[in-house]
Design an enzyme around this catalytic site. Structure first.
Site, mmCIF file in Angstrom:
data_model
loop_
_atom_site.group_PDB
_atom_site.id
_atom_site.type_symbol
_atom_site.label_atom_id
_atom_site.label_comp_id
_atom_site.label_asym_id
_atom_site.label_seq_id
_atom_site.Cartn_x
_atom_site.Cartn_y
_atom_site.Cartn_z
ATOM 1 N N LYS A 103 -62.696 9.609 34.761
ATOM 2 C CA LYS A 103 -61.408 9.093 34.249
ATOM 3 C C LYS A 103 -60.552 10.248 33.753
ATOM 4 O O LYS A 103 -59.356 10.308 34.005
ATOM 5 C CB LYS A 103 -61.634 8.091 33.105
ATOM 6 C CG LYS A 103 -62.289 6.801 33.523
ATOM 7 C CD LYS A 103 -62.345 5.784 32.402
ATOM 8 C CE LYS A 103 -63.292 6.146 31.279
ATOM 9 N NZ LYS A 103 -64.716 6.249 31.634
ATOM 10 N N GLY A 148 -64.348 3.332 21.102
ATOM 11 C CA GLY A 148 -63.904 3.186 22.486
ATOM 12 C C GLY A 148 -62.503 3.684 22.741
ATOM 13 O O GLY A 148 -62.148 4.033 23.861
ATOM 14 N N GLN A 149 -61.680 3.724 21.708
ATOM 15 C CA GLN A 149 -60.275 4.072 21.925
ATOM 16 C C GLN A 149 -59.957 5.464 21.375
ATOM 17 O O GLN A 149 -60.604 5.921 20.431
ATOM 18 C CB GLN A 149 -59.375 3.054 21.237
ATOM 19 C CG GLN A 149 -59.574 1.660 21.788
ATOM 20 C CD GLN A 149 -58.569 0.704 21.207
ATOM 21 O OE1 GLN A 149 -57.463 0.597 21.688
ATOM 22 N NE2 GLN A 149 -58.945 0.027 20.160
ATOM 23 N N CYS A 153 -63.218 -4.009 18.323
ATOM 24 C CA CYS A 153 -64.217 -3.049 18.820
ATOM 25 C C CYS A 153 -64.985 -2.293 17.745
ATOM 26 O O CYS A 153 -66.120 -1.906 18.008
ATOM 27 C CB CYS A 153 -63.611 -2.112 19.851
ATOM 28 S SG CYS A 153 -62.582 -0.816 19.251
ATOM 29 N N MET A 154 -64.430 -2.011 16.586
ATOM 30 C CA MET A 154 -65.227 -1.248 15.632
ATOM 31 C C MET A 154 -65.118 -1.708 14.188
ATOM 32 O O MET A 154 -65.555 -1.012 13.281
ATOM 33 C CB MET A 154 -65.012 0.261 15.737
ATOM 34 C CG MET A 154 -63.688 0.771 16.120
ATOM 35 S SD MET A 154 -62.223 0.697 15.167
ATOM 36 C CE MET A 154 -62.352 0.048 13.673
ATOM 37 N N MET A 212 -70.394 -0.764 21.089
ATOM 38 C CA MET A 212 -70.063 -2.196 21.063
ATOM 39 C C MET A 212 -71.266 -3.121 20.891
ATOM 40 O O MET A 212 -71.117 -4.259 20.467
ATOM 41 C CB MET A 212 -69.297 -2.582 22.337
ATOM 42 C CG MET A 212 -67.950 -1.923 22.440
ATOM 43 S SD MET A 212 -66.920 -2.224 21.004
ATOM 44 C CE MET A 212 -66.895 -0.623 20.246
HETATM 45 S S1 SF4 Z 1 -62.183 11.350 26.572
HETATM 46 FE FE1 SF4 Z 1 -63.507 9.812 27.492
HETATM 47 S S2 SF4 Z 1 -62.423 9.155 29.335
HETATM 48 FE FE2 SF4 Z 1 -61.538 11.103 28.717
HETATM 49 S S3 SF4 Z 1 -62.700 12.663 29.849
HETATM 50 FE FE3 SF4 Z 1 -63.695 12.422 27.872
HETATM 51 S S4 SF4 Z 1 -65.312 10.931 28.236
HETATM 52 FE FE4 SF4 Z 1 -63.868 10.760 29.935
#
Ligand code: SF4
Length: 799
Positions: A80, A382-383, A164-165, A345
């Site tokens: 990503k 997660g964010q 989420c948290m 999560m």
């Molecule tokens: S911040 Fe998350 S999505 Fe972005 S490169 Fe690092 S692990 Fe991958």
């Protein structure tokens, strides 16, 4: 989905990205790449907070490379991250404000949009709410928080971080009296054993996972224990895989504590010096503050409460063999190894999420596996700015900035002082948390639905809320409810929006994030947003100014000045609400310097903005040294690194709930899940994420490479269950719960491997909304919903 010309452009970026990846790993820059301008930024996607170098040419992002100067990722990115630049260039970027008229979204001007929002707020300020996220930058979240709490005297603001948290927050607060992990990612470099609790780290935090697993290739002996409810890519690397029955993780942790005490291998000295014991109150909702304080208990009471959790009983509850409970307790009982526990999560999206968090901290404290590098309980987010914006800025409905809370009159007073607003301006009543906010918005006014205008920024609740029929889709057909959505693309949320505002994305604006390890990061705008898209922060300030001009008294401070007054170097006021003037000064810097004044109270000290410009992020507390330099803190509460710990104390929990510098070890019983399989709905249904897509996929599904790699959602099922039902791999089947139904292709022996009687569906696909099925049940303390467990059935789909 993508036209040929657009694809050519995207392919060019992908090629440049690939070239940059090579550069990131040491090849020389090519002549063709030499006219690319490079700058640093944190990745836009997950809470890991990897740094990327962004290559810009002719006003476009044309290349991305991992930043070798960044401690978090040391030049590495996940799939990503390497494609993050393409998130800007989906063909359907929103480029102008759109108003729904007769069911159709039609272009309007920014002036009309700002006027419309202001008039709706003016008409009913107490029925207005803001819903944001951990994708707000720190200054954006701070501005929104000040606007509604300090301007409108309302606390109806909450971020999707609630989903989420929130349970991690209540866990930290009730154990240490202050939020966020005491350790940092260095723990992954130093531990001997890494225990993942319901955490598919290989897909969700792949760079951190590599940071740990790569130690094996360097010849280090490290042990990975995967405790989960289905086999995942993480399991492939695990030394031990312990599969537990959904919701029984509390029993496992109680079983470990039971054995530590029974065998006498708990750390008596550590416990006596640094810990007190607590049990969860019978009715956590009885008073708003009691749930975090709990009821005192002695060590003997604690020991007695654990008595039922023998390994054999835990095996019965969890399905984990008693010998494996003994193995875990045996590891925690050893003093010669360092153990890091990590979760995300699995613990948090849990109807007993606060207790799951508490018990995990508890076994580390009980065993003394705490306070040294590699010996830590640490949560992941997660964010990108769930910590920086949602938790630290305090954009939740019960928080004020810097760890203060709405219910504390002193905290309100201090906040009013920093904001220079009259005493009493901040409302003493907690606002609506996420689930309640959407319930109130979707409920008709005459039936108690007290929110009529809701402004969503930087998130996609039309896809991510649980139980969507009740909490989102019920808005349809209620003409008095007005939904405003600021976003970069059309999403499941804009489907029901009355007003859509085009936003700038990532390096199209200045920004600051705070990642999972307390690291505050900064970047500058590098390219301009498309069309009329504008910064989310500007949108909020423009509405605030219009309300000021319309005479709303809350938009003025004690001296009669506009709440968001900014001056340039010459001391002249800059009308930043006028878009062409917005970048005349650095609004981010001005907001951050104001916000910084909040950070000392809970020892979350932030350095001046300019320090972050130089660094690849700094972990708070960032403390100024005698020579004027600024020093970050990697390990809080430990004397060897945290300058706030008293000399000789070794460990000092200086925000202790019990005000005696001790942390709390909680007892909480294992309980039944909010909904469990039965004869009618015999399967457990779990939902979650996949490597290629970030959350609801609104950005990553527009990146051709990621979309091609994972084009649609599916349901994972055990081969024996599929055989029993006569389902073939890839066949479309119907999943039903008490809340809805969804047709999905079944994936047998796919990426994940659920056990018999379990299903898994990823939530990234807006065409296949698994949250039509999920439960709205929340943890009673954190108010975070449980997305990991509900009861479902499967049927052959009919056409
Ligand atoms: S911040 Fe998350 S999505 Fe972005 S490169 Fe690092 S692990 Fe991958």
């Amino acid at each position: 989905m993508i036209k040929r010309r657009e694809f050519a452009k995207l392919s060019a970026l992908a090629a440049a990205t690939a070239a940059a990846q090579q550069r990131a790993f040491g090849a020389a820059p090519t002549a063709a790449a030499s006219d690319i301008q490079w700058d640093k930024a944190p990745c836009r996607f997950c809470g890991t907070g990897c740094h990327v170098r962004v290559g810009v040419k002719d006003g476009r992002v044309v290349a991305i490379e991992g930043d070798q100067l960044a401690e978090v990722n040391k030049g590495l990115l996940c799939v990503k991250g390497y494609h993050v630049g393409l998130a800007l260039y989906g063909k359907d970027r929103l480029t102008q404000p759109l108003l729904r008229r007769n069911g159709v979204l039609e272009p309007i001007s920014w002036e009309e949009a700002v006027e419309m929002i202001s008039q709706r707020i003016l008409a009913a300020p107490d029925k207005f709410a803001i819903y944001g996220s951990g994708q707000w930058t720190i200054p954006e979240g701070y501005a929104a928080n000040k606007f509604i709490k300090g301007g409108l005297s309302s606390n109806h603001i909450d971020p999707n971080a609630r989903l989420c948290m929130a349970s991690a927050v209540t866990g930290f607060l009730s154990v240490y009296g202050v939020d966020e992990p005491s350790g940092c990612y260095d723990d992954f470099d130093k531990c001997d054993v890494l225990i993942l609790w319901g955490n598919n780290m290989a897909e969700m935090h792949p760079v951190l996972f590599s940071r740990f697993i790569d130690r094996r290739t360097r010849g280090e002996k490290v042990t990975l224990i995967d405790i989960g409810t289905r086999r995942t890519r993480t399991t492939e690397f695990a030394d031990h895989y312990l599969e537990f029955r959904p919701h029984s993780d509390l029993a496992i942790m109680n079983g470990i504590a039971y054995l530590l005490i029974k065998s006498g291998t708990y750390d008596k000295t550590f416990v006596e010096r640094f810990c007190n014991f607590r049990k969860a109150p019978k009715d956590p909702a009885a008073t708003p503050t009691a749930p975090l304080l709990g009821d005192a208990m002695s060590f003997d009471d604690y020991k007695a409460a654990l008595e039922p959790y023998t390994p054999e009983h835990v095996e019965k509850l969890s399905g984990v063999p008693a010998e494996n409970i003994r193995m875990l307790a045996g590891l925690f009982g050893r003093k010669d190894i360092r153990i890091t526990s990590t979760w995300c999560m699995g613990f948090n999206q849990h109807s007993r999420g606060t207790n799951a968090n508490r018990l995990c901290h508890g076994i580390h404290l009980l065993s003394g596996h705490y306070g040294k590098p590699g010996d830590a309980p640490t949560s992941l987010t997660g964010q990108p700015s769930a910590c920086g914006t949602a938790r630290e800025v305090g954009t939740m409905c019960h928080f004020l900035p810097g760890g203060r809370v709405i219910l504390n009159p002193e905290h309100r007073k201090e906040t009013e002082k920093i904001w220079n607003v009259p005493e009493g301006r901040i409302n003493a009543k907690i606002g609506h948390h996420t689930v309640l906010m959407w319930e109130k918005f979707c409920t008709p006014a005459d039936k108690g639905g007290d929110i009529s205008t809701l402004w969503v920024q930087v998130t996609n609740p039309g896809q991510s809320l649980p139980n969507l029929h009740k909490l989102f889709k019920a808005k349809a057909g209620q003409p008095d409810k007005f939904l405003i959505v600021s976003d970069v693309y059309h999403t499941a949320t804009t489907e029901l929006a009355d007003l859509v505002l085009p936003s700038a994305l990532w390096v199209e604006k200045n920004g600051m994030y705070g990642n999972s390890e307390r690291r505050t990061q900064q970047w500058f705008r590098m390219v301009k947003p498309p069309g009329e898209a504008r910064d989310d922060c500007w949108q909020m300030l423009a509405v605030a100014r219009r309300l000021h001009d319309l005479g709303h008294p809350g938009m003025k401070d004690k001296d009669g000045k506009f709440l968001f007054t900014f001056k340039n170097d010459k001391g002249e006021e800059v009308p930043v609400w006028d878009w062409p003037r917005y970048y005349d000064i650095n609004v981010d810097k001005a907001l951050f310097e104001e916000y910084r004044a909040f950070s000392r109270y809970k020892h979350k000290d932030l350095a001046p903005y300019d320090e972050y410009v130089k660094a690849r992020g700094l972990r708070w507390p960032v403390v100024q040294q005698a020579d004027g330099s600024w020093r970050e803190t990697k390990f809080r509460f430990s004397e060897f690194d945290d300058s706030y710990v008293k000399k000789g104390a070794e460990i000092q929990f200086y925000h202790s709930v019990t005000k005696d510098d001790k942390a709390l070890i909680w007892f909480a019983p294992a309980e039944k899940a909010a909904e469990e399989p039965d004869a009618e709905f015999p399967f457990w249904l779990c939902t979650g994420r996949v490597l290629e897509h970030w959350h609801t996929g609104s950005m990553t599904r527009r990146i051709p490479q990621l979309h091609a790699a994972m084009p649609h959602a599916y349901v994972e099922m055990h081969p024996d269950d599929a055989r029993e039902h006569g389902f073939a791999n890839g066949e479309s089947i119907l999943i039903k719960t008490r809340r809805g139904e969804l047709k999905l292709p079944v994936w047998i022996d796919g990426r994940g491997h659920p056990p018999r009687g379990s299903l898994f569906i990823p939530f990234f696909d807006e065409r296949l909304l698994c949250n039509d099925l999920t439960l709205g049940e929340v943890d009673p303390i954190s108010k975070e919903p449980d997305y990991k467990k509900c009861a479902a059935t499967v049927l052959r789909a009919t056409l």
